[in-house]
Design a protein around this motif. Sequence first.
Motif, mmCIF file in Angstrom:
data_model
loop_
_atom_site.group_PDB
_atom_site.id
_atom_site.type_symbol
_atom_site.label_atom_id
_atom_site.label_comp_id
_atom_site.label_asym_id
_atom_site.label_seq_id
_atom_site.Cartn_x
_atom_site.Cartn_y
_atom_site.Cartn_z
ATOM 1 N N VAL A 38 1.157 -1.062 0.073
ATOM 2 C CA VAL A 38 0.052 0.232 -0.093
ATOM 3 C C VAL A 38 1.006 1.753 -0.046
ATOM 4 O O VAL A 38 1.656 1.104 1.022
ATOM 5 N N GLY A 39 0.230 2.145 -1.078
ATOM 6 C CA GLY A 39 1.232 3.515 -1.235
ATOM 7 C C GLY A 39 0.985 4.414 -1.115
ATOM 8 O O GLY A 39 -0.052 4.044 -2.350
ATOM 9 N N ALA A 40 1.579 5.646 -1.297
ATOM 10 C CA ALA A 40 1.357 6.419 -1.325
ATOM 11 C C ALA A 40 2.511 7.417 -2.451
ATOM 12 O O ALA A 40 3.570 7.274 -2.106
ATOM 13 N N ASP A 41 1.744 8.292 -3.457
ATOM 14 C CA ASP A 41 3.288 8.219 -4.722
ATOM 15 C C ASP A 41 2.815 10.340 -5.225
ATOM 16 O O ASP A 41 1.702 10.634 -5.004
ATOM 17 N N TRP A 42 3.791 10.199 -5.711
ATOM 18 C CA TRP A 42 3.205 11.767 -6.918
ATOM 19 C C TRP A 42 3.633 11.420 -8.008
ATOM 20 O O TRP A 42 4.848 10.715 -8.685
ATOM 21 N N ASN A 43 3.091 11.663 -8.980
ATOM 22 C CA ASN A 43 2.989 11.378 -10.287
ATOM 23 C C ASN A 43 2.570 12.852 -10.669
ATOM 24 O O ASN A 43 2.577 13.872 -10.771
ATOM 25 N N ALA A 44 3.117 12.414 -11.765
ATOM 26 C CA ALA A 44 3.312 13.580 -13.186
ATOM 27 C C ALA A 44 3.088 12.992 -14.788
ATOM 28 O O ALA A 44 4.292 12.168 -15.438
ATOM 29 N N TYR A 45 2.367 13.690 -15.346
ATOM 30 C CA TYR A 45 2.263 13.554 -16.971
ATOM 31 C C TYR A 45 3.199 13.773 -17.563
ATOM 32 O O TYR A 45 3.468 15.124 -17.876
#
Length: 382
Positions: A38-45
């Motif tokens: 189970v994780g939390a992320d910072w995503n960029a398109y």
Amino acid sequence: MVLAFAGASVAGFAQDNALTEKYSVATNSFWSNWFVQVGADWNAYYSNQEHGRGASTSPLKGFRSNPGASLAIGKWFTPGLGLRTKVQGIWGKRVGATSDPASRLDNGNKYWLAQEQVMFNLSNLFCGYNENRVWNVIPFAGAGVGRSMTADRYAMGLSVGLQSSWKLSKLLNVYLEAGWNRFEGDIDGFGGADLNERGWDSHDNNLYAEVGLNFNLGKATWNKVPDVDALNAQHQSALDALNAKLRDAEAENARLRDALANQKPVETPSESVKQLVNTPVSVFFNINKSTIASQKDLVNVQALAKYAKDNNNNLLVTGYADSATGSAAYNQKLSEKRAAAVANELVKMGVEDNKISCVGKGGVETLSPISFNRRATVQVAE
């Protein structure tokens, strides 16, 4: 970001190489070595429309990045090879075809990405499995499908990344992960008919950095492969010892048989008969057996049986066992069985059953060597 993360991981990985213990492991059952992440992320398109548009490439810009979440379930089939199914997404940003800030307003993108990924634990592959290792380096690659709920579009894609995992307990790890998802088509919803005319490709890219918890399910360790050579040597040593005891027993039995074979039969009527009457006649048995070892033992028994019949004497049969083997209760029963076996032979020789008394004396050590005590004696009852 991925290259920087990989460089830091490999540097520490090289230090860990000298500190770990290597050994082979046995294959575990299908239900072992499962895990949930189970994780939390910072995503960029990074949209395909950005080629040559002058848009900023920083993944931290507010118009292209957002937080997200992930959930994965997987299994390690060996200490170095595993599979996981990962779903990530929720919030993202769609980057338009121009760098004009006005075009970046209201560019939220709700999405999910589902990937099936192969994982390689380099720490175990190159340093050998160590149950007590705290840190593991795990690159991965896979393929799957993604969907933008905002744009209502699906696309197939590939993924690659690197995970660094730290052991907190037997069932819990914390990990950092950086990855790249590359999808066919305009999954973010922005596209243009003139792209192919300008020669740009049609791939949308999603980069992310993630922190999370890894929960190991059930058995999370691997058993050592047994040392076959050591086991074979141990078994051979035990077998050699048993063979040596068997050879000693066979030699003792052979000596007894030779001694009995060379014993002169008692002639009747003479002084020898009187000596026979007053001396118990022995019948020998092998260890833990209640069957007579040699029929030659019955030569003098037969002479004594004839004397008892001719003179209407009663006979006493006494059974013994050696005290060096078996419990007292077991030896008592064994001595009684040996006495009964000799009494049965006397009946066959014509002695009436009511003329025979049997008694078992259990385990004794009156004779030396100890094997001589595995016997039954026959004598004329007083």
